[in-house]
Design an enzyme around this catalytic site. Sequence first.
Site, PDB file in Angstrom:
ATOM      1  N   VAL A 187       0.817  -1.221   0.000  1.00 45.48           N
ATOM      2  CA  VAL A 187       0.000   0.000   0.000  1.00 45.48           C
ATOM      3  C   VAL A 187       0.849   1.269   0.000  1.00 45.48           C
ATOM      4  O   VAL A 187       0.300   2.380  -0.033  1.00 45.48           O
ATOM      5  CB  VAL A 187      -0.978   0.043   1.195  1.00 45.48           C
ATOM      6  CG1 VAL A 187      -1.949  -1.102   1.142  1.00 45.48           C
ATOM      7  CG2 VAL A 187      -0.232   0.081   2.527  1.00 45.48           C
ATOM      8  N   LYS A 188       2.176   1.137   0.025  1.00 48.92           N
ATOM      9  CA  LYS A 188       3.040   2.315   0.041  1.00 48.92           C
ATOM     10  C   LYS A 188       3.233   2.843  -1.393  1.00 48.92           C
ATOM     11  O   LYS A 188       2.553   2.433  -2.325  1.00 48.92           O
ATOM     12  CB  LYS A 188       4.371   1.971   0.701  1.00 48.92           C
ATOM     13  CG  LYS A 188       4.266   1.547   2.165  1.00 48.92           C
ATOM     14  CD  LYS A 188       3.628   2.599   3.042  1.00 48.92           C
ATOM     15  CE  LYS A 188       3.887   2.398   4.532  1.00 48.92           C
ATOM     16  NZ  LYS A 188       3.552   1.071   5.063  1.00 48.92           N
ATOM     17  N   ILE A 189       4.182   3.750  -1.566  1.00 48.54           N
ATOM     18  CA  ILE A 189       4.316   4.475  -2.837  1.00 48.54           C
ATOM     19  C   ILE A 189       4.752   3.550  -3.968  1.00 48.54           C
ATOM     20  O   ILE A 189       4.174   3.552  -5.059  1.00 48.54           O
ATOM     21  CB  ILE A 189       5.304   5.648  -2.682  1.00 48.54           C
ATOM     22  CG1 ILE A 189       4.996   6.478  -1.430  1.00 48.54           C
ATOM     23  CG2 ILE A 189       5.277   6.529  -3.933  1.00 48.54           C
ATOM     24  CD1 ILE A 189       3.632   7.110  -1.403  1.00 48.54           C
TER      25      ILE A 189
END
Length: 384
Positions: A187-189
Amino acid sequence: MIPYGRQDVRQEDIESVIEVLRSDFLTQGPKVPAFERAVAEKVGATHGIAVNSATSALHIACKALGVASGDILWTTPNTFVASANCALYCGADVDFVDIDARTYNLSVEALRAKLRESADNGRLPKVLVAVHFAGQPCDMEQIRDLSNQYGFRIIEDASHAVGGKYQDEYVGSGNFSDVTIFSFHPVKIVTTAEGGLALTNDESLAQSMRLFRSHGVTRAPEQLQQEPPGPWYYEQVELGFNYRMTDLQAALGLSQLERLDEYVSRRHELADLYDSLLEGFPVTRPYRASQRYSGLHLYPIRIDPSHDRRKVFEGLREREIGVNVHYIPVHTQPWYRARGFGWGDFPAAEEYYREAISLPMYPSMSDQQVEQVVAALEEALALK
């Protein structure tokens, strides 16, 4: 359901991983050092040390900085528990600094006041973990000035801020800290499936972190304690861990890294759209400070106290909007309450928590999905 966050895996990413699956190396091969170099070069740091999670990166950073029993680490209560737990893994103690009510990051004013008080009682921190919440960098120049004055080391927990900038430099450049931590959770960049990375400009810290991530074992001639009897020889010179990233993960990360700026730019477009559509709603939109370019991992809003946050949250979930809350303050968790912390200790973080909802934010999200989220929020707030 529209999730609060999700990975964007494209065909080129899949092909990069398949290439590794067909190669001679699945775990420790050429892709890991290539990924380390690529990230470090992107942000302007000297060394990158890839590991299996940002939590592992925090742990080895603390170990490299000498955090041990008798020491204390400070961080913000508005973070995931890993930002504090990394000190406990080293046998050290933890304390917290309240947040700024506008940025939701660690408050420099609260930090300054706590340092003055702690200097008087001889309990200054060895390390400060400055968390770039939701992707917005902390005020690192002021934090660095305070570290020079009071003698603590700095870890930037930039798990949310990959691709963000502070004073026109990429987060991770190391201009104001000893170590910066990135997360590559889905779910991070950008993602490596699971994974993290520690960045530093200090050769000694880099060598220590490399040892700690791989059992404390080395073949480097300058680290061996005796002349090697042959090319097979290695020594364990530290008590380390198995925190290594695999070539499969690194290959995915290398492919994703090529789209880093694209991803962050799209997140800003989505945030601008949210800002526009939410004007006039009984919510506080996230503040974006000048001279800071957020990675915008999250888009957290605050629900006006005249509305029931739980009712709004549940109303959004019922409408297939996968909202979340970031974060339950760390000091209120049972583990930390058992160690003397409790509700009322850090009021700004607690007030933020009582009102916070993270709306969906990810680069493959469409403008129409943002409009759908806002329409659902309007209904959940009973504004229609």
